[in-house]
Design an enzyme around this catalytic site. Structure first.
Site, PDB file in Angstrom:
ATOM      1  N   HIS A 260       2.657 -34.100   8.443  1.00 38.51           N
ATOM      2  CA  HIS A 260       2.252 -34.063   6.941  1.00 38.51           C
ATOM      3  C   HIS A 260       1.724 -35.745   6.895  1.00 38.51           C
ATOM      4  CE1 HIS A 260       3.183 -34.229   3.165  1.00 38.51           C
ATOM      5  NE2 HIS A 260       4.372 -34.991   2.931  1.00 38.51           N
ATOM      6  N   HIS A 301      -5.681 -27.524   7.459  1.00 36.85           N
ATOM      7  CA  HIS A 301      -4.233 -28.172   5.917  1.00 36.85           C
ATOM      8  C   HIS A 301      -4.405 -26.715   5.634  1.00 36.85           C
ATOM      9  CE1 HIS A 301      -3.747 -29.842   2.362  1.00 36.85           C
ATOM     10  NE2 HIS A 301      -3.089 -30.903   3.304  1.00 36.85           N
ATOM     11  N   ASP A 359      -6.243 -37.140   6.849  1.00 31.66           N
ATOM     12  CA  ASP A 359      -6.122 -38.389   7.827  1.00 31.66           C
ATOM     13  C   ASP A 359      -6.416 -38.752   8.561  1.00 31.66           C
ATOM     14  OD1 ASP A 359      -3.340 -39.057   6.206  1.00 31.66           O
ATOM     15  OD2 ASP A 359      -2.931 -37.155   6.749  1.00 31.66           O
TER      16      ASP A 359
HETATM   17  N1  CMC Z   1      -5.506 -27.655  16.284  1.00 30.14           N
HETATM   18  C1  CMC Z   1      -5.994 -26.355  16.727  1.00 30.14           C
HETATM   19  N2  CMC Z   1      -5.123 -25.236  15.872  1.00 30.14           N
HETATM   20  C2  CMC Z   1      -4.686 -25.369  14.715  1.00 30.14           C
HETATM   21  C3  CMC Z   1      -4.844 -26.606  13.853  1.00 30.14           C
HETATM   22  C4  CMC Z   1      -5.123 -27.843  14.949  1.00 30.14           C
HETATM   23  N3  CMC Z   1      -4.878 -28.699  13.595  1.00 30.14           N
HETATM   24  N4  CMC Z   1      -4.282 -26.597  12.503  1.00 30.14           N
HETATM   25  C5  CMC Z   1      -3.969 -24.700  12.479  1.00 30.14           C
HETATM   26  N5  CMC Z   1      -4.306 -24.335  13.812  1.00 30.14           N
HETATM   27  C6  CMC Z   1      -4.338 -23.023  14.548  1.00 30.14           C
HETATM   28  C7  CMC Z   1      -3.182 -22.214  13.916  1.00 30.14           C
HETATM   29  O1  CMC Z   1      -2.260 -22.783  15.735  1.00 30.14           O
HETATM   30  C8  CMC Z   1      -3.224 -20.992  14.406  1.00 30.14           C
HETATM   31  O2  CMC Z   1      -3.775 -20.137  14.943  1.00 30.14           O
HETATM   32  P1  CMC Z   1      -3.553 -18.804  14.970  1.00 30.14           P
HETATM   33  O3  CMC Z   1      -4.204 -18.052  13.739  1.00 30.14           O
HETATM   34  O4  CMC Z   1      -4.572 -18.465  16.705  1.00 30.14           O
HETATM   35  O5  CMC Z   1      -2.379 -18.524  15.433  1.00 30.14           O
HETATM   36  C9  CMC Z   1      -4.428 -21.405  13.011  1.00 30.14           C
HETATM   37  O6  CMC Z   1      -5.169 -22.508  12.990  1.00 30.14           O
HETATM   38  C10 CMC Z   1      -3.650 -21.602  11.233  1.00 30.14           C
HETATM   39  O7  CMC Z   1      -2.633 -22.920  11.216  1.00 30.14           O
HETATM   40  P2  CMC Z   1      -1.143 -22.305  10.639  1.00 30.14           P
HETATM   41  O8  CMC Z   1      -0.368 -23.193  11.432  1.00 30.14           O
HETATM   42  O9  CMC Z   1      -0.526 -21.089  10.004  1.00 30.14           O
HETATM   43  O10 CMC Z   1      -1.977 -23.169   9.471  1.00 30.14           O
HETATM   44  P3  CMC Z   1      -0.672 -23.768   8.696  1.00 30.14           P
HETATM   45  O11 CMC Z   1      -1.338 -24.402   7.179  1.00 30.14           O
HETATM   46  O12 CMC Z   1       1.190 -23.667   8.540  1.00 30.14           O
HETATM   47  O13 CMC Z   1      -1.016 -25.424   9.319  1.00 30.14           O
HETATM   48  C11 CMC Z   1      -1.516 -27.615   9.189  1.00 30.14           C
HETATM   49  C12 CMC Z   1      -1.059 -26.660   8.409  1.00 30.14           C
HETATM   50  C13 CMC Z   1      -1.875 -28.582   8.667  1.00 30.14           C
HETATM   51  C14 CMC Z   1      -0.252 -28.085   9.497  1.00 30.14           C
HETATM   52  C15 CMC Z   1      -1.870 -28.012  10.638  1.00 30.14           C
HETATM   53  O14 CMC Z   1      -3.099 -26.929  10.307  1.00 30.14           O
HETATM   54  C16 CMC Z   1      -1.568 -28.543  11.894  1.00 30.14           C
HETATM   55  O15 CMC Z   1      -0.653 -28.861  12.286  1.00 30.14           O
HETATM   56  N6  CMC Z   1      -2.632 -29.489  11.083  1.00 30.14           N
HETATM   57  C17 CMC Z   1      -2.883 -31.087  12.329  1.00 30.14           C
HETATM   58  C18 CMC Z   1      -1.487 -32.146  11.399  1.00 30.14           C
HETATM   59  C19 CMC Z   1      -2.270 -32.639  10.818  1.00 30.14           C
HETATM   60  O16 CMC Z   1      -4.195 -33.342  10.098  1.00 30.14           O
HETATM   61  N7  CMC Z   1      -1.510 -32.840   9.696  1.00 30.14           N
HETATM   62  C20 CMC Z   1      -2.186 -33.693   7.964  1.00 30.14           C
HETATM   63  C21 CMC Z   1      -2.511 -32.742   6.760  1.00 30.14           C
HETATM   64  S1  CMC Z   1      -3.094 -33.335   6.049  1.00 30.14           S
HETATM   65  C22 CMC Z   1      -1.965 -34.758   4.805  1.00 30.14           C
HETATM   66  C23 CMC Z   1      -1.229 -34.463   3.728  1.00 30.14           C
HETATM   67  O17 CMC Z   1      -1.406 -33.421   3.124  1.00 30.14           O
HETATM   68  O18 CMC Z   1       0.278 -34.226   5.100  1.00 30.14           O
END
Ligand code: CMC
Length: 423
Positions: A260, A301, A359
């Protein structure tokens, strides 16, 4: 028009009501399922609307973000953070008089109680500023607990002013304490963002208008984001009728995580770890490897599956700051650009709709502005304050219930206790 939904459980049908959104996705009211002996199951709240709200609208597929109906791009270009804070809390843009009164109230409340400032002495100089900010925000409850009636709208508005006014002072104090430096008093002659920067760095550098404007934009872009993890935490804590400063400090804690608000700090740490453009491909490969927990920080995201409109504004703002500062050879920036290029062209990221989020660019901008990495999430906290308090106020202004989710229990059936000598 409400849509008709019918659910059949073991041959028995139940009609469920749908509620119509003013924009975007409608919702099915599943409350009646309780009478049918069933709960709904949705870990991570992927498809659950936890409340109704009139504050912020996001269309993730089309990269739209609006505060009270106003597009984020217009607010970032034409407004300022305090006007946006007023808008979020009150629902309408202020008149000139309302704006002036609001700014005057903020200035009147900027100073943090002298005795209370000693809370920082309990922290080691190396303490992470988020731990100090969380503790100080929760601690403000001790100053204002007795006089605050959460059922009274005027008291809620005063709480909002106190929090929005004092969070820059607290954030700057956390920074100064961490550096072993004495505090700098708020300056009522400065804008909200310039005053924050001055309270942090006033004794060591000149705060230019470009830097203050870029900081104010960062605050606006972070000001609200509907039912994200930290805002939902504020609502959940607030639903117990706890002190609002305590509820907001719960939000501060939730924001800290790298998934986050902690992502901006994590982006910089990641770029530093990569260290050289020649290693970018290696890290992209790590991010794609299912057996490697590494993720590209600042990518992806939960709701934006096309682009993050805040990232677009932030990218432009980042350019302005780099131009003003004459930075074009910062090695971390080169790594960031390379990373962005590869990730944008790579099938893995395209398929999963993983784009740079706010971010990614705010981390680079803050780094260029000379802000220490450990302060990045504190700055997100500062920006998000009007959003948190507006959601708390919205919840308290209408009938609500304590937030208490159910669970799917998968544990043991009842069993008898075994004496410790017989196990
Ligand atoms: N790098 C590599 N792979 C990723 C990433 C990433 N940053 N984010 C998602 N994936 C992959 C994930 O492994 C999954 O792959 P598969 O379908 O093969 O299992 C797929 O993409 C879908 O991801 P998810 O984890 O189901 O997506 P989510 O909606 O649960 O998570 C997130 C969203 C923001 C937590 C995640 O994308 C992440 O951890 N990003 C990096 C951290 C980040 O930049 N966070 C800030 C968000 S913006 C600020 C805010 O508003 O809080």
């Amino acid at each position: 028009m409400p849509q008709k939904v019918q659910i059949t459980i073991d041959g028995k049908s139940t009609d469920l009501e749908t509620l119509v959104a003013s924009e975007g996705t409608n919702v099915i009211d599943v409350g009646k399922l309780l009478n049918e002996g069933m709960y709904t199951y949705d870990p991570g709240f992927m498809s659950t609307a936890s409340c109704d709200s009139r504050i912020t609208y996001i269309d993730g597929a089309n990269g739209i973000l609006m505060y009270r109906g106003y597009p984020i791009e217009q607010l970032a270009e034409q407004s300022n953070h305090l006007e946006v804070a007023y808008l979020l809390f009150n629902g309408e843009l202020p008149s000139k008089q309302q704006y002036e009164d609001f700014v005057a109230a903020i200035i009147d409340n900027q100073a943090v109680d002298k005795k209370f400032q000693q809370i920082f002495n309990g922290f080691t100089t190396g303490a992470h500023p988020m731990s100090m900010v969380g503790a100080a925000v929760a601690g403000l409850a001790s100053l204002y607990h007795e006089g605050t009636d959460i059922a009274n709208a005027d008291d809620r508005a005063l709480t909002a002013v106190r929090l929005i006014a004092q969070i820059p002072t607290i954030a700057a104090m956390a920074y100064r304490h961490g550096k072993g430096k004495s505090f700098i008093e708020p300056d009522p002659g400065l804008s909200y963002a310039a005053n924050f920067l001055n309270m942090c760095f006033g004794d060591e550098r000149n705060i230019s208008d470009t830097l203050a404007d870029a900081m104010d934009r960062i605050f606006i872009l972070h000001a609200d984001h509907e039912q994200n993890a930290s805002t939902s935490t504020v609502r959940m804590a607030g639903s117990t009728e706890c002190n609002p400063f305590a509820a907001i400090s719960a939000g501060v804690s939730a924001l800290w995580g790298p998934s986050h608000g902690g992502a901006n700090e994590a982006v910089l740490n990641m770029l530093t770890e990569i260290g050289d453009e020649s290693r970018v491909e290696e890290y992209v490969a790590k991010a794609k490897d299912k057996d490697d927990p590494f993720k590209l920080m600042g990518f992806g995201h939960r709701v934006y599956k096309n682009f993050d409109p805040r990232a677009t504004v932030m990218e432009e703002s980042c350019g302005r700051v780099l131009d003003e500062l004459g930075i074009d050879d910062e090695p971390l920036l080169g790594i960031a650009k390379q990373l962005e290029k590869i990730a944008r062209e790579d099938e893995y990221f395209i398929e999963r709709k993983l784009y740079p989020n706010i971010d990614f660019y705010s981390g680079i901008t803050l780094k260029a502005m000379g802000i220490p990495t450990e302060m990045f999430t504190v700055i997100f906290t500062l920006g998000r304050m009007p959003g948190w308090i507006s959601h708390w106020h919205e919840m308290m202004s209408a009938p609500y219930r304590i937030a208490r989710p159910r669970q799917l229990y998968l544990g043991e059936h009842q069993r008898d206790y075994i004496d410790i000598n017989k196990r």
